[in-house]
Design a protein around this motif. Structure first.
Motif, PDB file in Angstrom:
ATOM      1  N   CYS C  48       0.846  -1.212   0.000  1.00 50.38           N
ATOM      2  CA  CYS C  48       0.000   0.000   0.000  1.00 50.38           C
ATOM      3  C   CYS C  48       0.870   1.246   0.000  1.00 50.38           C
ATOM      4  O   CYS C  48       0.656   2.181  -0.783  1.00 50.38           O
ATOM      5  CB  CYS C  48      -0.879   0.037   1.234  1.00 50.38           C
ATOM      6  N   ALA C  49       1.850   1.260   0.913  1.00 52.63           N
ATOM      7  CA  ALA C  49       2.734   2.418   1.034  1.00 52.63           C
ATOM      8  C   ALA C  49       3.417   2.689  -0.297  1.00 52.63           C
ATOM      9  O   ALA C  49       3.483   3.840  -0.760  1.00 52.63           O
ATOM     10  CB  ALA C  49       3.758   2.184   2.129  1.00 52.63           C
ATOM     11  N   ALA C  50       3.891   1.624  -0.937  1.00 56.38           N
ATOM     12  CA  ALA C  50       4.583   1.787  -2.209  1.00 56.38           C
ATOM     13  C   ALA C  50       3.661   2.434  -3.237  1.00 56.38           C
ATOM     14  O   ALA C  50       4.047   3.378  -3.938  1.00 56.38           O
ATOM     15  CB  ALA C  50       5.077   0.433  -2.707  1.00 56.38           C
ATOM     16  N   PHE C  51       2.411   1.929  -3.307  1.00 50.79           N
ATOM     17  CA  PHE C  51       1.472   2.490  -4.271  1.00 50.79           C
ATOM     18  C   PHE C  51       1.154   3.953  -3.951  1.00 50.79           C
ATOM     19  O   PHE C  51       1.090   4.792  -4.850  1.00 50.79           O
ATOM     20  CB  PHE C  51       0.182   1.667  -4.305  1.00 50.79           C
ATOM     21  N   ILE C  52       0.951   4.251  -2.662  1.00 50.16           N
ATOM     22  CA  ILE C  52       0.583   5.627  -2.299  1.00 50.16           C
ATOM     23  C   ILE C  52       1.720   6.589  -2.609  1.00 50.16           C
ATOM     24  O   ILE C  52       1.503   7.682  -3.134  1.00 50.16           O
ATOM     25  CB  ILE C  52       0.159   5.697  -0.819  1.00 50.16           C
ATOM     26  N   VAL C  53       2.955   6.141  -2.337  1.00 50.51           N
ATOM     27  CA  VAL C  53       4.102   6.975  -2.709  1.00 50.51           C
ATOM     28  C   VAL C  53       4.089   7.196  -4.217  1.00 50.51           C
ATOM     29  O   VAL C  53       4.310   8.311  -4.717  1.00 50.51           O
ATOM     30  CB  VAL C  53       5.432   6.333  -2.252  1.00 50.51           C
ATOM     31  N   GLY C  54       3.768   6.127  -4.958  1.00 47.77           N
ATOM     32  CA  GLY C  54       3.675   6.242  -6.419  1.00 47.77           C
ATOM     33  C   GLY C  54       2.641   7.278  -6.833  1.00 47.77           C
ATOM     34  O   GLY C  54       2.892   8.109  -7.705  1.00 47.77           O
ATOM     35  N   PHE C  55       1.472   7.256  -6.166  1.00 48.22           N
ATOM     36  CA  PHE C  55       0.417   8.223  -6.505  1.00 48.22           C
ATOM     37  C   PHE C  55       0.882   9.652  -6.238  1.00 48.22           C
ATOM     38  O   PHE C  55       0.618  10.571  -7.010  1.00 48.22           O
ATOM     39  CB  PHE C  55      -0.858   7.946  -5.683  1.00 48.22           C
ATOM     40  N   LEU C 126      -4.352  13.114  -0.342  1.00 48.23           N
ATOM     41  CA  LEU C 126      -4.055  13.164  -1.776  1.00 48.23           C
ATOM     42  C   LEU C 126      -5.266  13.727  -2.531  1.00 48.23           C
ATOM     43  O   LEU C 126      -5.123  14.520  -3.458  1.00 48.23           O
ATOM     44  CB  LEU C 126      -3.698  11.770  -2.307  1.00 48.23           C
ATOM     45  N   LEU C 127      -6.461  13.337  -2.126  1.00 50.87           N
ATOM     46  CA  LEU C 127      -7.670  13.848  -2.783  1.00 50.87           C
ATOM     47  C   LEU C 127      -7.779  15.361  -2.599  1.00 50.87           C
ATOM     48  O   LEU C 127      -7.954  16.101  -3.561  1.00 50.87           O
ATOM     49  CB  LEU C 127      -8.918  13.167  -2.202  1.00 50.87           C
ATOM     50  N   THR C 128      -7.644  15.830  -1.356  1.00 45.89           N
ATOM     51  CA  THR C 128      -7.847  17.261  -1.112  1.00 45.89           C
ATOM     52  C   THR C 128      -6.677  18.091  -1.643  1.00 45.89           C
ATOM     53  O   THR C 128      -6.864  19.230  -2.034  1.00 45.89           O
ATOM     54  CB  THR C 128      -8.022  17.547   0.381  1.00 45.89           C
TER      55      THR C 128
END
Lengths: 277, 317, 271
Positions: C48-55, C126-128
């Motif tokens: 999850c962390a990896a993906f969120i960093v990617g985002f 990330l959304l806001t």
């Protein structure tokens, strides 16, 4: 004479059913005119403005806008979509956080579809000199800019008449000058403008000035005719324009100057007198 | 009690992040962040290197554009805002000291823009009493202060003290708000655009009221957009531009700089502006500062001889 | 005027994430949160962390800004961690005093829950950070639109949210002015509530309420004057349309879900 756009026909209005703000007011504003309405607090000038676009309707007599009786609820939508109104406090009339969304609010309500909608927003902002401000936040603008956004929001509805209810009262001198410039340009492009104000320098730039006093038309004429009536203006606790005060002072000192209302007029008049020697 | 500004600077950004930014500037990044002013959202400095003294008993006018730092400047005068750089001294004592600042609060009355928007109490009496009560005065003293405050703004105590401030007219509401500040018996009265949004009659009445208060010995600092009002009322005028002191002097001295004022988008009083234009077009008009009467008198003197000569000529013919 | 970052602040930019349809972004950020909840072990959380960093990289938002934007809520993370340390018991006991007992399981559990909460906050921010508040309201309104048929006032809710957001900065600045004005009159807001404190609070709140009513009165006139008559027959300046970017976003989140599920299975298999 052009056909009457706004017609007060012996109109009377009261907020509480007892005291009339105006009792028997008759006034006609033809298409294409730039008229300024002056008056002290309680003279009924803001109440008059709200009658033009049917935010208020008369308790006696008739008010017709574009020939339609404002009391007839059937016409309300038509009248409001063609008679745009700008209020005193810019902070209280901005609906959206982003400039473009606020300007689009009116035409969206009218059901204007894209791309016409986007075109109107862009043009309206250009007309008030705010090109490129589409994505700005309304709260970050200066008072004068905010007020120009509200004008753009009204212009985007493509109105035939623009009513400004003391729209410049809360602005600084630079904001006021900008607002006045926009109004003059709109008028030159054919817009009918009804401006409620108590600034004489603004009234001097109109085509016609109406002075209200406790709900009655006290003076009505060109700025030259009305604003030179120093005695009446002083009696109604209004300001007398600087040029007019100077002309009167000079006349009392025996100098034969005409009674002027703008500074450039009196400047030319004095230079003419001076050149004779 | 003079208020002295000594090299005052103020920034909206808290000192910590300013230090961070300064480091970034040193490293060569964000150099363009310096030197931005006024309403620019990136602006760092609201005030810069401001030095002057509000003298005892004077009437000081402050003018400048929206965003020139006027409001921030006057809020330094009673310690609401503390300078990021330099010092503000009240009667020679640094206001950074909390004990000094607390004392200053009662000696320096601050009237904000649209002060009627700060009314809150059920009755006029309670609203005006708010300040004196906060000072910890006895009920009798509070009562005396309320009567005094209301009478000094020309309101009738008997008629109004039990009314709700929200029932009053706009002009009366503003007077009540004024009274609330005056009831604290300040030595210095600081006014931020006291006549904004009033109609001409109320405006004139208010200016007369302020003039009267100054004549009773109060030191007055007034922010205004109206150059005519400043020229007529003030002993000295301070002009701010982009957070810096542009001009400070008597109205004569300040309004002689028409070009400089114009370059920052400010005007001079209308009679003065006309006098300067006429001077360029061949009139002599050699006074420092003109009001309507002065201008009319000098113009009449200047035009009378040539008009007389013309009448004589016409008579001969 | 304050430049202090707050949760929900918008970070202007033009990255692929910024350009995505706000409706899709809103749903996807909900999906990401669900995925984070699904992660069972450290491996899944790592994915999850990896993906969120990617985002965040795709959104071109510096990690420091992201951290600053959730800083005000970090106390929640700390609080949850503390509660877990205190209330989850098991395994080796590291420390014991009175009724406080720190055990191995408690510490592990606390670390895990804290990390998960941290990732949840990051995905919400990330959304806001990439969506202007106005777009969020609009997305909200449109997502609710189908429910209008069962009587949900979707348009009115959206309009209310929009106006609230529009007036929020104004009320903040008005509150500051009233605060300063009353402080100038000797008000104290930290003192004993029984000794003038209540009056001071009233002196702050009543002007704020009266100003809200004043604004509301003019605003409603102004909206009437501009022909506002509810959501029926209203058009929109901005038309939202789904594009390739949105498809890519959905694919990325689907991939994230797959990765996390795989990690879960893997972890379960090993154990």
């Amino acid at each position: 004479m052009a056909k009457p756009f706004v017609e007060f026909d012996h109109a009377g209005f009261t907020y509480d059913g007892q005291r009339f703000v105006f009792e028997d007011l008759s006034l006609t504003i033809p298409q294409g005119q730039f008229v300024c309405i002056l008056g002290g607090n309680g003279s009924g000038k803001s109440t008059l403005a709200k009658h033009v676009n049917a935010l208020l309707v008369p308790d006696a007599g008739v008010v017709r806008t574009f020939g339609c009786d404002t009391r007839d609820a059937e016409h309300t939508y038509f009248i409001r979509s063609n008679a745009g109104m700008v209020f005193q406090s810019p902070d209280d009339q901005l609906v959206a956080s982003l400039v473009e969304n606020d300007v689009a609010f009116g035409p969206e309500n009218l059901g204007i579809e894209n791309p016409e909608l986007a075109r109107r927003v862009k043009n309206a902002l250009a007309e008030v000199g705010l090109q490129g401000f589409e994505k700005h936040e309304t709260t970050a603008l200066s008072g004068g800019q905010k007020q120009r956004v509200t004008i753009a929001g009204v212009l985007a509805m493509d109105p035939a008449i623009l009513i400004l209810d003391e729209a410049s009262a809360m602005l600084d001198p630079r904001g006021r000058a900008g607002l006045m410039r926009v109004c003059r340009e709109l008028h030159e492009a054919g817009m009918t403008i009804v401006m409620i104000t108590h600034f004489m320098e603004e009234a001097a730039q109109a085509q016609r000035v109406v002075v209200l006093d406790s709900g009655c038309v006290r003076l009505d004429g060109t700025p030259g005719e009305v604003l030179s009536q120093a005695a009446v203006l002083a009696e109604l606790n209004l300001d007398v324009p600087f040029a007019c005060r100077l002309s009167l002072e000079l006349q009392s000192r025996g100098i034969p100057v005409a009674t002027c209302i703008t500074e450039s007029e009196i400047e030319e008049e004095l230079c003419r007198l001076n050149s004779i020697r | 009690m003079p208020i002295e500004f000594d090299q005052v600077g103020y920034t909206y950004i808290d000192p910590k992040s300013r230090k961070r930014k300064a480091r970034r500037v040193e490293r060569g990044q964000g150099a363009s962040e310096r030197g931005k002013w006024g309403t620019d959202p990136d602006a760092i400095w609201a005030l810069r290197e401001i030095s002057f003294t509000v003298e005892d008993g004077e009437f000081l006018g402050v003018c400048g554009h929206t965003g020139s730092g006027k409001s921030t400047l006057i809020q330094h005068m009673n310690g609401l805002v503390h300078p990021a750089e330099g010092r503000v001294l009240f009667d020679g004592k640094d206001m950074a000291d909390k004990a000094v600042a607390a004392r200053v609060r009662t000696s320096c009355g601050m009237v904000f823009q649209y002060p009627e928007h700060q009314l809150f109490a059920e009755t006029v009496y309670e609203d005006v009493a708010f300040g004196p009560r906060n000072m910890g005065l006895s009920a009798d003293d509070v009562d005396a202060r309320v009567r005094e405050g209301l009478s000094s703004v020309g309101l009738d105590f008997e008629e109004l003290h039990e009314k709700s401030p929200f029932e009053l007219s706009g002009g009366q509401q503003r007077r009540v708000a004024f009274a609330g500040v005056l009831a604290m018996r300040p030595k210095v009265l600081v006014l931020d655009e006291p006549v904004a949004g009033l109609d001409p009659k109320a405006r004139r009445e208010f200016l007369a009221l302020i003039k009267g208060l100054h004549e009773t010995g109060l030191t007055v600092v007034m922010v205004s957009h109206s150059m005519e009002d400043l020229a007529e009322l003030c002993d000295r005028v301070l002009v701010l531009s982009e957070g810096r002191r542009l001009l400070l002097g008597t109205p004569d001295e300040v309004f002689a700089n028409a070009e400089l004022l114009k370059s920052v988008g400010l005007a001079v009083p209308a009679p003065q502006a006309l006098a300067l234009r006429l001077r360029e077009r061949g009139f002599s008009l050699n006074r420092g500062l003109y009001d309507v009467e002065g201008l009319a008198a000098d113009l009449a003197d200047e035009l009378a001889p040539c008009l007389a000569a013309r009448f004589e000529e016409a008579g001969k013919r | 005027m304050s430049e202090v970052a707050v949760f929900g602040q918008y970070w202007a930019g033009d990255s692929p994430v910024h350009r995505m349809d706000p409706r899709v972004k809103m749903l996807l950020s909900l999906a990401v949160m669900v995925v984070v909840f699904c992660a069972q072990g450290w491996l899944g959380l790592g994915a999850c962390a990896a993906f969120i960093v990617g985002f965040f990289l795709a959104a071109q938002i510096p990690i420091s800004q992201a951290l600053r934007s959730i800083a005000p809520l970090l106390f929640l993370v700390v609080l949850t961690a503390l509660l877990n340390v205190l209330f989850v018991q098991g395994g080796e006991v590291y420390f014991q005093w009175w009724i406080i007992c720190v055990s191995e399981e408690g510490v592990t559990r606390a670390a895990f829950v804290a990390c998960r909460l941290f990732l949840l906050l990051m995905s919400a921010s990330l959304l806001t950070l990439t969506t202007a508040t106005l777009d969020i309201t609009e997305a909200f309104e449109r997502l609710l639109a189908p429910f209008a048929r069962i009587g949900l006032p979707a348009h009115e809710l959206g309009m209310m949210m929009g106006i609230a957001l529009r007036f929020l900065p104004q009320f903040t600045s008005e509150l500051r002015t009233v605060y300063r004005a009353q402080v100038s009159r000797g008000a104290t807001f930290t003192a004993n509530p029984f000794k003038g404190g209540v009056r001071s609070l009233l002196a702050l709140m009543i002007p704020l309420f009266t100003s809200a009513f004043r604004h509301a009165e003019t605003l409603s006139s102004a909206m009437d004057a501009r022909c506002y008559h509810g959501g029926v027959g209203r058009t929109r300046l901005r038309e939202l349309s789904l594009g390739r970017l949105d498809a890519a976003g959905v694919a990325a989140v689907a991939l994230m879900l797959a990765a996390v599920l795989a990690c879960n299975v893997l972890a379960a298999g090993i154990l």
